[in-house]
Scaffold this motif. Sequence first.
Motif, PDB file in Angstrom:
ATOM      1  N   GLY A   1       0.819  -1.202   0.000  1.00  0.00           N
ATOM      2  CA  GLY A   1       0.000   0.000   0.000  1.00  0.00           C
ATOM      3  C   GLY A   1       0.857   1.257   0.000  1.00  0.00           C
ATOM      4  N   GLY A   2       0.201   2.389  -0.186  1.00  0.00           N
ATOM      5  CA  GLY A   2       0.926   3.653  -0.182  1.00  0.00           C
ATOM      6  C   GLY A   2       0.092   4.770  -0.752  1.00  0.00           C
ATOM      7  N   LEU A   3       0.778   5.875  -1.040  1.00  0.00           N
ATOM      8  CA  LEU A   3       0.140   7.059  -1.605  1.00  0.00           C
ATOM      9  C   LEU A   3       0.477   7.135  -3.091  1.00  0.00           C
ATOM     10  CD1 LEU A   3      -1.295   9.829  -1.304  1.00  0.00           C
ATOM     11  CD2 LEU A   3       0.955  10.788  -0.703  1.00  0.00           C
ATOM     12  N   VAL A   4      -0.536   7.349  -3.910  1.00  0.00           N
ATOM     13  CA  VAL A   4      -0.339   7.414  -5.357  1.00  0.00           C
ATOM     14  C   VAL A   4      -1.293   8.462  -5.926  1.00  0.00           C
ATOM     15  CG1 VAL A   4      -2.016   5.583  -5.827  1.00  0.00           C
ATOM     16  CG2 VAL A   4      -0.171   6.018  -7.468  1.00  0.00           C
TER      17      VAL A   4
ATOM     18  N   ALA B   1     -13.305   1.946   3.432  1.00  0.00           N
ATOM     19  CA  ALA B   1     -13.037   3.381   3.505  1.00  0.00           C
ATOM     20  C   ALA B   1     -13.591   3.921   4.825  1.00  0.00           C
ATOM     21  CB  ALA B   1     -13.691   4.089   2.326  1.00  0.00           C
ATOM     22  N   PRO B   2     -13.082   5.057   5.287  1.00  0.00           N
ATOM     23  CA  PRO B   2     -13.563   5.620   6.555  1.00  0.00           C
ATOM     24  C   PRO B   2     -15.080   5.841   6.535  1.00  0.00           C
ATOM     25  CG  PRO B   2     -11.579   6.738   5.856  1.00  0.00           C
ATOM     26  CD  PRO B   2     -11.971   5.834   4.725  1.00  0.00           C
ATOM     27  N   GLY B   3     -15.741   5.359   7.582  1.00  0.00           N
ATOM     28  CA  GLY B   3     -17.174   5.545   7.700  1.00  0.00           C
ATOM     29  C   GLY B   3     -18.021   4.630   6.842  1.00  0.00           C
TER      30      GLY B   3
ATOM     31  N   VAL C   1      -4.234   2.259   1.243  1.00  0.00           N
ATOM     32  CA  VAL C   1      -4.048   2.804  -0.103  1.00  0.00           C
ATOM     33  C   VAL C   1      -4.718   4.176  -0.140  1.00  0.00           C
ATOM     34  CG1 VAL C   1      -4.649   2.565  -2.542  1.00  0.00           C
ATOM     35  CG2 VAL C   1      -3.924   0.552  -1.223  1.00  0.00           C
ATOM     36  N   THR C   2      -3.945   5.178  -0.511  1.00  0.00           N
ATOM     37  CA  THR C   2      -4.466   6.534  -0.608  1.00  0.00           C
ATOM     38  C   THR C   2      -4.203   7.068  -2.014  1.00  0.00           C
ATOM     39  OG1 THR C   2      -4.025   6.929   1.736  1.00  0.00           O
ATOM     40  CG2 THR C   2      -4.420   8.858   0.345  1.00  0.00           C
TER      41      THR C   2
ATOM     42  N   PRO D   1      -9.480   8.528  -6.733  1.00  0.00           N
ATOM     43  CA  PRO D   1      -9.567   8.899  -5.307  1.00  0.00           C
ATOM     44  C   PRO D   1     -10.560   8.038  -4.528  1.00  0.00           C
ATOM     45  CG  PRO D   1      -9.453  10.867  -6.662  1.00  0.00           C
ATOM     46  CD  PRO D   1      -9.571   9.707  -7.613  1.00  0.00           C
ATOM     47  N   GLU D   2     -11.605   7.581  -5.178  1.00  0.00           N
ATOM     48  CA  GLU D   2     -12.592   6.750  -4.484  1.00  0.00           C
ATOM     49  C   GLU D   2     -12.094   5.335  -4.192  1.00  0.00           C
ATOM     50  OE1 GLU D   2     -13.047   8.534  -7.290  1.00  0.00           O
ATOM     51  OE2 GLU D   2     -14.403   7.496  -8.690  1.00  0.00           O
ATOM     52  N   ASP D   3     -10.912   5.003  -4.690  1.00  0.00           N
ATOM     53  CA  ASP D   3     -10.288   3.726  -4.336  1.00  0.00           C
ATOM     54  C   ASP D   3      -9.555   3.806  -2.998  1.00  0.00           C
ATOM     55  OD1 ASP D   3      -9.422   3.370  -7.793  1.00  0.00           O
ATOM     56  OD2 ASP D   3     -11.048   2.330  -6.732  1.00  0.00           O
ATOM     57  N   THR D   4      -9.462   4.986  -2.426  1.00  0.00           N
ATOM     58  CA  THR D   4      -8.790   5.164  -1.150  1.00  0.00           C
ATOM     59  C   THR D   4      -9.493   4.366  -0.061  1.00  0.00           C
ATOM     60  OG1 THR D   4      -7.961   7.364  -1.705  1.00  0.00           O
ATOM     61  CG2 THR D   4      -8.192   6.843   0.637  1.00  0.00           C
TER      62      THR D   4
END
Length: 122
Positions: free
Chosen positions: A9-12, A40-42, A118-119, A88-91
Amino acid sequence: QVQLVESGGGLVQAGGSLRLSCAASGRTFSAYTMAWFRQAPGKEREFVAAINWSGANRYYAGSVKGRFTISRDDAKNTVYLQMNSLKPEDTAVYYCAADSTYSSNRNNYDYWGQGTQVTVSS
């Protein structure tokens, strides 16, 4: 008992790619369906992709079909999730899971990893 450890995972940036790995130990890896879920959060944990014990059958959530590819290497006791054209919605936190049945229902899975973040930035 099966132990699962995710990595990769990571930031992309949006449009980029990542490959997640899930290393399994314990009981016979090749006998299990392997799957990826994300949370995802929430939101509730949702199905992403699954591959059956032989690798002959793969199933994807509609939101990732055509962008993500699940694969397995039984010699390495590892399952992969190649993620392309990330949005972004894959975060989310991505979880690896294992079970003896072939299913997209998270309640069917007995074994889970700890997750990898994953962000995707816009």
